[in-house]
Scaffold this motif. Structure first.
Motif, PDB file in Angstrom:
ATOM      1  N   ARG A   1       6.850  31.753  56.746  1.00 54.71           N
ATOM      2  CA  ARG A   1       7.831  32.486  57.553  1.00 54.71           C
ATOM      3  C   ARG A   1       8.783  31.504  58.233  1.00 54.71           C
ATOM      4  NH1 ARG A   1       7.797  33.910  62.809  1.00 54.71           N
ATOM      5  NH2 ARG A   1       5.611  33.322  63.032  1.00 54.71           N
ATOM      6  N   VAL A   2      10.063  31.579  57.870  1.00 62.30           N
ATOM      7  CA  VAL A   2      11.068  30.756  58.535  1.00 62.30           C
ATOM      8  C   VAL A   2      11.329  31.334  59.915  1.00 62.30           C
ATOM      9  CG1 VAL A   2      13.439  29.910  58.467  1.00 62.30           C
ATOM     10  CG2 VAL A   2      12.124  30.122  56.350  1.00 62.30           C
ATOM     11  N   VAL A   3      11.220  30.510  60.951  1.00 63.37           N
ATOM     12  CA  VAL A   3      11.357  30.959  62.339  1.00 63.37           C
ATOM     13  C   VAL A   3      12.841  30.967  62.706  1.00 63.37           C
ATOM     14  CG1 VAL A   3      10.809  30.428  64.738  1.00 63.37           C
ATOM     15  CG2 VAL A   3       9.083  30.110  62.961  1.00 63.37           C
ATOM     16  N   THR A   4      13.423  32.165  62.855  1.00 63.12           N
ATOM     17  CA  THR A   4      14.854  32.285  63.127  1.00 63.12           C
ATOM     18  C   THR A   4      15.150  32.601  64.587  1.00 63.12           C
ATOM     19  OG1 THR A   4      14.758  34.600  62.426  1.00 63.12           O
ATOM     20  CG2 THR A   4      15.396  32.967  60.771  1.00 63.12           C
ATOM     21  N   GLU A   5      14.129  32.789  65.374  1.00 58.70           N
ATOM     22  CA  GLU A   5      14.265  32.929  66.824  1.00 58.70           C
ATOM     23  C   GLU A   5      13.264  31.973  67.468  1.00 58.70           C
ATOM     24  OE1 GLU A   5      16.417  34.697  68.449  1.00 58.70           O
ATOM     25  OE2 GLU A   5      17.281  35.710  66.696  1.00 58.70           O
ATOM     26  N   PRO A   6      13.577  31.412  68.655  1.00 57.56           N
ATOM     27  CA  PRO A   6      12.622  30.509  69.305  1.00 57.56           C
ATOM     28  C   PRO A   6      11.250  31.159  69.435  1.00 57.56           C
ATOM     29  CG  PRO A   6      14.717  30.492  70.471  1.00 57.56           C
ATOM     30  CD  PRO A   6      14.806  31.591  69.453  1.00 57.56           C
ATOM     31  N   GLN A   7      10.208  30.398  69.142  1.00 51.79           N
ATOM     32  CA  GLN A   7       8.860  30.962  69.125  1.00 51.79           C
ATOM     33  C   GLN A   7       7.910  30.074  69.924  1.00 51.79           C
ATOM     34  OE1 GLN A   7       7.242  31.920  65.213  1.00 51.79           O
ATOM     35  NE2 GLN A   7       5.181  31.371  65.893  1.00 51.79           N
ATOM     36  N   ASP A   8       7.188  30.718  70.845  1.00 51.01           N
ATOM     37  CA  ASP A   8       6.147  29.997  71.579  1.00 51.01           C
ATOM     38  C   ASP A   8       4.924  29.837  70.688  1.00 51.01           C
ATOM     39  OD1 ASP A   8       7.600  29.721  73.926  1.00 51.01           O
ATOM     40  OD2 ASP A   8       7.019  31.712  74.633  1.00 51.01           O
ATOM     41  N   LEU A   9       4.286  28.676  70.791  1.00 46.76           N
ATOM     42  CA  LEU A   9       3.116  28.377  69.973  1.00 46.76           C
ATOM     43  C   LEU A   9       1.892  28.258  70.879  1.00 46.76           C
ATOM     44  CD1 LEU A   9       4.808  25.588  67.809  1.00 46.76           C
ATOM     45  CD2 LEU A   9       4.429  27.963  67.129  1.00 46.76           C
ATOM     46  N   LYS A  10       0.929  29.128  70.683  1.00 50.06           N
ATOM     47  CA  LYS A  10      -0.281  29.060  71.509  1.00 50.06           C
ATOM     48  C   LYS A  10      -1.106  27.835  71.164  1.00 50.06           C
ATOM     49  CE  LYS A  10      -0.648  34.083  72.161  1.00 50.06           C
ATOM     50  NZ  LYS A  10      -1.494  35.289  71.950  1.00 50.06           N
ATOM     51  N   GLU A  11      -1.293  27.634  69.892  1.00 54.23           N
ATOM     52  CA  GLU A  11      -2.037  26.460  69.435  1.00 54.23           C
ATOM     53  C   GLU A  11      -1.042  25.524  68.749  1.00 54.23           C
ATOM     54  OE1 GLU A  11      -5.165  25.797  69.998  1.00 54.23           O
ATOM     55  OE2 GLU A  11      -5.461  27.686  71.075  1.00 54.23           O
TER      56      GLU A  11
ATOM     57  N   ALA B   1       6.082  20.681  73.560  1.00 60.22           N
ATOM     58  CA  ALA B   1       6.591  21.818  74.327  1.00 60.22           C
ATOM     59  C   ALA B   1       5.889  23.118  73.982  1.00 60.22           C
ATOM     60  CB  ALA B   1       8.090  21.967  74.066  1.00 60.22           C
ATOM     61  N   LYS B   2       5.128  23.117  72.867  1.00 58.61           N
ATOM     62  CA  LYS B   2       4.505  24.335  72.339  1.00 58.61           C
ATOM     63  C   LYS B   2       5.560  25.434  72.162  1.00 58.61           C
ATOM     64  CE  LYS B   2      -0.076  23.470  74.358  1.00 58.61           C
ATOM     65  NZ  LYS B   2      -0.615  22.895  73.122  1.00 58.61           N
ATOM     66  N   ARG B   3       6.716  25.020  71.682  1.00 59.59           N
ATOM     67  CA  ARG B   3       7.822  25.961  71.459  1.00 59.59           C
ATOM     68  C   ARG B   3       8.634  25.478  70.261  1.00 59.59           C
ATOM     69  NH1 ARG B   3      10.287  30.148  73.904  1.00 59.59           N
ATOM     70  NH2 ARG B   3      12.567  30.337  73.870  1.00 59.59           N
ATOM     71  N   LEU B   4       8.757  26.341  69.263  1.00 57.31           N
ATOM     72  CA  LEU B   4       9.468  26.006  68.032  1.00 57.31           C
ATOM     73  C   LEU B   4      10.885  26.563  68.105  1.00 57.31           C
ATOM     74  CD1 LEU B   4       9.388  24.820  65.157  1.00 57.31           C
ATOM     75  CD2 LEU B   4       8.475  26.998  64.352  1.00 57.31           C
TER      76      LEU B   4
ATOM     77  N   LEU C   1       7.873  27.953  59.632  1.00 62.54           N
ATOM     78  CA  LEU C   1       8.669  26.850  59.086  1.00 62.54           C
ATOM     79  C   LEU C   1       9.909  26.635  59.939  1.00 62.54           C
ATOM     80  CD1 LEU C   1       8.655  27.803  55.281  1.00 62.54           C
ATOM     81  CD2 LEU C   1       6.984  26.405  56.516  1.00 62.54           C
ATOM     82  N   GLY C   2      10.296  25.373  60.063  1.00 68.11           N
ATOM     83  CA  GLY C   2      11.528  25.034  60.762  1.00 68.11           C
ATOM     84  C   GLY C   2      12.310  24.003  59.980  1.00 68.11           C
ATOM     85  N   ALA C   3      13.578  23.791  60.352  1.00 68.68           N
ATOM     86  CA  ALA C   3      14.420  22.755  59.725  1.00 68.68           C
ATOM     87  C   ALA C   3      15.542  22.394  60.689  1.00 68.68           C
ATOM     88  CB  ALA C   3      14.990  23.234  58.397  1.00 68.68           C
ATOM     89  N   ILE C   4      15.847  21.110  60.771  1.00 69.46           N
ATOM     90  CA  ILE C   4      16.837  20.601  61.727  1.00 69.46           C
ATOM     91  C   ILE C   4      18.218  20.428  61.108  1.00 69.46           C
ATOM     92  CG2 ILE C   4      16.415  18.148  61.286  1.00 69.46           C
ATOM     93  CD1 ILE C   4      16.554  17.679  64.321  1.00 69.46           C
ATOM     94  N   THR C   5      18.311  20.462  59.782  1.00 68.03           N
ATOM     95  CA  THR C   5      19.580  20.180  59.107  1.00 68.03           C
ATOM     96  C   THR C   5      20.727  21.080  59.551  1.00 68.03           C
ATOM     97  OG1 THR C   5      18.286  19.472  57.189  1.00 68.03           O
ATOM     98  CG2 THR C   5      20.634  19.800  56.840  1.00 68.03           C
ATOM     99  N   PRO C   6      20.542  22.398  59.781  1.00 66.34           N
ATOM    100  CA  PRO C   6      21.673  23.224  60.220  1.00 66.34           C
ATOM    101  C   PRO C   6      22.222  22.841  61.594  1.00 66.34           C
ATOM    102  CG  PRO C   6      19.921  24.590  59.313  1.00 66.34           C
ATOM    103  CD  PRO C   6      19.349  23.222  59.490  1.00 66.34           C
ATOM    104  N   ASN C   7      21.441  22.079  62.375  1.00 65.01           N
ATOM    105  CA  ASN C   7      21.888  21.669  63.708  1.00 65.01           C
ATOM    106  C   ASN C   7      22.684  20.369  63.694  1.00 65.01           C
ATOM    107  OD1 ASN C   7      18.923  22.961  64.087  1.00 65.01           O
ATOM    108  ND2 ASN C   7      20.256  23.569  65.789  1.00 65.01           N
ATOM    109  N   ILE C   8      22.169  19.354  62.996  1.00 65.66           N
ATOM    110  CA  ILE C   8      22.773  18.017  63.057  1.00 65.66           C
ATOM    111  C   ILE C   8      23.213  17.508  61.696  1.00 65.66           C
ATOM    112  CG2 ILE C   8      21.483  17.381  65.130  1.00 65.66           C
ATOM    113  CD1 ILE C   8      19.623  15.720  63.319  1.00 65.66           C
ATOM    114  N   GLY C   9      23.089  18.336  60.670  1.00 61.52           N
ATOM    115  CA  GLY C   9      23.467  17.920  59.332  1.00 61.52           C
ATOM    116  C   GLY C   9      22.380  17.110  58.658  1.00 61.52           C
TER     117      GLY C   9
END
Length: 911
Positions: free
Chosen positions: A870-880, A853-856, A825-833
């Motif tokens: 799982r909330v992704v709290t570190e940058p994560q590469d995505l294979k698929e 980019a295949k990168r979260l 899971l990701g969310a943009i609100t903490p970055n730009i409000g």
């Protein structure tokens, strides 16, 4: 009868209705008004518009005054109660639609009554202290005294609003108008506010008809017009009002009279109504919408191009020949230029299908505004209701005021405005009428409506419809996109900021936020690109011009033929911060009156008090947007859609969608995709915009407990305490995927499915777990993608604790339980409000860049892990990374989930 070609819209039965217009709440009452030639508008009551403060018969452009107090008053209207009356008219019990997927589309373009606009006035009054410091002599008032006096002025204003003022900021949000109907029905589909200005009611019918074609059992379409001081002052500044009365198509016509009005329709497919023997009060055969494009020199000047196209499209959809029309209910506002243009449009439209199709005698053209006044957003539906009243009465009325008609046509015309009363009985030939609505900004709609049909006639209508191969699940390609957010003038910069975990917040005079820093002066140097004078650009909300620039960037690699039928849909909240300040400018007389009263009560020298008030008000007035003929454009976001249509010379229909925060974003996307799925158009512009960092919005959101008190807010975290506000704007160009590939245009992303649902959030939050779950299930039921193929979900993630908890629960109970591996899971609100109506688009664009980019990027929040999430709290590469989900919600109760597929042609840094 020609075969109808309804672009995916089947004939729609008006099964029930309720309305309140000046002097009429039943069809019999309305028929009596029309046939009696009565006028039901009068003077605005003192409690609506204070006469001593605002009436000035010689009011000049630029003054916060009105030249007339004429208006059409409707007493108190409770929308939920009117919805129940409409159900009863359809033979339905109050709870008959509970739990059913019944969408609600309500047209409204103003402040919704005693709420948002009053709050804007109070917010400005709270900021009076520095203006008083500037105006007061040091020996007259101390700093402490002026602080106390500012509080007293606000309190005095608040008391003057009386008990009708809506204290709860949640209830005074304009999107609550549509939500209140959905709540009363117990419906589980979206509730959207449709902003098309005076065309909004007919636009709502069109959107409802598309939902019925997609399978909705019922749909609610309606419109609300409520006139307040701001409306009256701005219409007066536009020189649209008459102080003598409304005289459409008449020699005395020199302006209009605006009025209240509410209309709600209960709609279902004609096929269903016939099969289940449901009440049928009339049949909507066709609806056509169009914009004037760049044909108009100025957006307040009527032009025949768009209206002619709307009439033609409606007739073509309906399969109706001009000779079948028994009457046309025109927009007919009583303005000389508008009435003349409309008469020519109808005459040309009746001649456009060849001599065989032409009527044998002139078709009567009438306007009910001479009776009731101009019900603005509700005017199109008021015309439709009036047509139903004429069907019931079996006759056409004569002239309203007995005034001589103007000579609007050359001899040999196919319409008549110099009509006499005549019978119009039901007979062998079906009774069919046309109804029109036109709005400033070049927006036009026309609908073709038939009397209730006999069983044999209904079967003939159903056989006569030639359906387009509409597919609601057809993939939609994003072939162009652009955006701007805080610290990110373009999407590439936004993506880079996300990869580096940057936050865009900074301290502002009233708290932390992530502003766009948009100044209209930046657009004046290229004024010719907007076909505007530099001085006029400075008088408009700068969002208008930002969206035009973004639209040009988004369409840079897309073939966009001038004059083409390309709709524009803008997702936006009613009134940006600039618009709310425009509201305050229109109500400065009230602020000045209460300031004078409070300062006089101090017992200070009257001359000193007068000098202080004069200096303070002058400074305040100079800092608020100027009042002028185009001030109306700063309130309604549908004018932003019109700007884009004008810049590209597009003739597709234009509107704005509001649903509360992020839900507005994806509500607009759904409307845009629906227009493509119906094959109505080859491309659609979908834009989102919100500039919300001002005292009115922030005070409201703070009062609801939604704003974070931390400099670095988080989401999905035990410490999360809300969000910080942000601003943003985006534009995407959409095409059907098959068309994009055929044209060899870049495919930057693919919309595979959109799911929507309605449910009121608990705990004064923004997310309802059952509604979000339902939206997710509906989206995934409309595409052939498995939950295990999902790379991640970009969440709404507001940071409001109860809302985050509800969103996680919804994801866990739907996608989480359907997967073998934990769902990132990701969310943009903490970055730009929380960027308001742009928030859903921000999430969607981040998701597209992530897939490419295949990168979260890391989500700046807690490490919540539950229900296979799982909330992704570190940058994560995505294979698929082929598919992603996007969530959106808002306090209005409408929820969305979108299934995205990666665009093969999107190139991003970090890929």
């Amino acid at each position: 009868m020609r075969k109808g070609h309804l672009d995916g819209i089947a004939p729609v039965a008006i099964s029930g209705f309720a309305f309140a217009l000046p002097g009429a709440r039943t069809l019999d009452e309305l028929a009596e008004v029309l046939h009696g030639g009565r006028t039901t508008y009068g003077q605005w009551p003192e409690e609506r518009i204070p006469r001593a403060l605002y009436l000035d018969p010689t009011a000049a452009v630029g003054a916060a005054r009105t030249s007339t107090m004429l208006g059409g008053v409707v007493g108190a209207c409770d929308l939920p109660e009117m919805a129940r009356q409409a159900l009863a008219s359809a033979g339905l019990t109050p709870g008959a639609l509970s739990g059913q997927p019944v969408p609600v589309f309500l047209a409204h373009s103003r402040g919704g009554g005693h709420g948002l606009y009053d709050a804007a006035v109070l917010a400005v009054a709270e900021q009076l202290q520095p203006y008083l410091v500037h105006g007061a002599h040091p020996n007259e008032f101390s700093h402490q005294e002026l602080t106390g006096l500012t509080r007293e002025v606000r309190q005095s204003l608040r008391e003057s609003f009386g008990p009708e003022f809506v204290e709860d900021p949640r209830k005074r949000a304009t999107h609550r108008l549509a939500s209140s109907i959905a709540e009363a029905l117990g419906a589980t589909e979206k509730a959207l506010l449709v902003d098309g200005n005076c065309t909004g009611g007919l636009a709502a019918i069109e959107l409802a008809a598309r939902e019925l074609t997609k399978g909705a059992p019922w749909a609610i379409a309606g419109a609300l017009s409520y006139v307040d001081t701001v409306n009256q002052v701005l219409y007066s500044n536009s020189r649209l009002l008459s102080s003598e009365g409304c005289f459409p198509f008449a020699q005395k016509g020199n302006g209009t009279v605006i009025s209240d009005g509410v209309v709600l329709l209960v709609l279902t497919s004609l096929e269903r109504a016939v099969q289940e023997r449901l009440p049928i009060h009339g049949v909507i055969r066709g609806v056509g919408g169009a914009n004037d494009g760049s044909a108009e020199a100025y957006m307040l000047v009527p032009n025949p191009r768009g209206h002619g196209l709307a009439v033609r499209r409606a007739l073509d959809q309906a399969g109706v020949e001009p000779r079948e029309l028994g009457v046309i209910l025109a927009h007919g506002t009583g303005t000389r230029a508008g009435d003349a243009v409309e008469a020519k449009v109808f005459d040309r439209a009746l001649k456009a299908h060849g001599e065989e199709a032409q009527p044998r005698s002139p078709v009567p053209v009438m306007s009910i505004k001479g009776n009731l006044g101009h019900a603005k957003e509700a005017s199109g539906l008021a015309n439709l209701i009036a047509l139903l009243a004429l069907f019931e009465s079996g006759g056409l009325p004569g002239p309203v005021h007995g005034d001589k008609p103007r000579s609007l046509l050359e001899p040999g015309g196919l319409i008549e405005v110099e009509k006499t009363a005549r019978p119009w009985p039901a007979g062998e030939q079906p009774r069919i009428g046309g109804v029109s609505a036109i709005a400033s900004g070049g927006q036009n709609y026309h609908a073709v409506v038939e009397d209730r049909p006999s069983p044999a006639r209904a079967q003939a209508l159903l056989r006569g419809v030639r359906r387009s191969p509409a597919r609601s699940d057809e993939p939609i390609a994003i072939v162009g996109m652009a955006g701007a957010f805080a610290d990110a003038p373009d999407l590439t910069t936004l993506w880079t900021n996300l990869l580096h975990g940057r936050r865009a917040f900074r301290r502002l005079p009233f708290g932390l936020g992530a502003p766009l820093d948009l100044d209209a002066a930046r657009f004046t140097g290229s004024a010719s690109q907007y076909d505007e004078r530099p001085a006029d650009i400075l008088r408009h909300d700068p969002l208008h011009y930002l969206l035009v620039d973004l639209a040009r960037s988004a369409a840079a690699k897309v073939s966009m033929e001038r004059g083409s039928n390309v709709p524009v849909v803008v997702s936006a909240e009613h009134c940006s911060e600039y618009g709310l300040r425009q509201v305050a400018a229109a109500r400065l007389p009230e602020i000045e009156e209460h300031l004078q009263r409070v300062l006089r009560e101090t017992g200070k020298d009257p001359k000193g008090v007068a000098r202080t008030v004069r200096a303070a008000m002058k400074r305040l007035s100079n800092e608020l947007p100027e009042l002028w003929a185009g001030s109306l454009f700063n309130l309604s976001p549908s004018f932003m859609a019109a700007r884009i249509a004008r810049a590209f010379d597009l003739t597709g229909p234009t509107c704005a969608i509001e649903a509360g925060g992020a839900a507005a974003s994806l509500g607009g996307l759904e409307v845009a995709c629906g227009r493509l799925a119906s094959r109505e158009a080859d491309a659609v512009f979908w834009a989102t915009a919100d500039m919300r960092l001002g005292v009115t919005r922030l005070a409201d959101e703070g009062a609801q407990g939604l704003l974070s008190h931390r400099d670095a807010p988080t989401v999905f975290d035990a410490a999360s305490d809300g969000y910080l506000p942000g601003e943003g704007a985006t534009v995407c160009v959409l095409r059907r995927l098959s068309d994009a590939r055929e044209r060899a245009e870049p495919v930057l992303g693919i919309i595979r499915a959109v799911g929507s649902a309605f449910g009121t959030p608990d705990d004064h939050g923004l997310v309802s777990e059952p509604a979000m779950s339902l939206a997710i299930r509906r989206a995934w039921s409309r595409c052939d993608v498995s939950a295990d193929a999902l790379a991640f979900v970009e969440c709404f993630g507001s940071g409001h604790h109860a809302s985050d908890r509800a969103e996680l629960a919804a994801l866990g109970r739907t996608l989480g339980t359907a997967r073998a591996r934990p769902l990132p899971l990701g969310a943009i609100t903490p970055n730009i409000g929380h960027t308001g109506a742009a928030a859903g688009a921000a999430s969607l664009l981040k998701a597209l860049f992530t897939l490419a980019a295949k990168r979260l990027p890391a989500t700046l929040g807690g490490s919540a892990e539950a229900d296979n999430l799982r909330v992704v709290t570190e940058p994560q590469d995505l294979k698929e990374a082929r598919f992603a989900g996007v969530n959106a919600a808002g306090s209005g109760g409408t929820h969305y989930h979108v299934v995205l597929e990666a665009g093969p042609d999107l190139q991003v840094p970090g890929a």
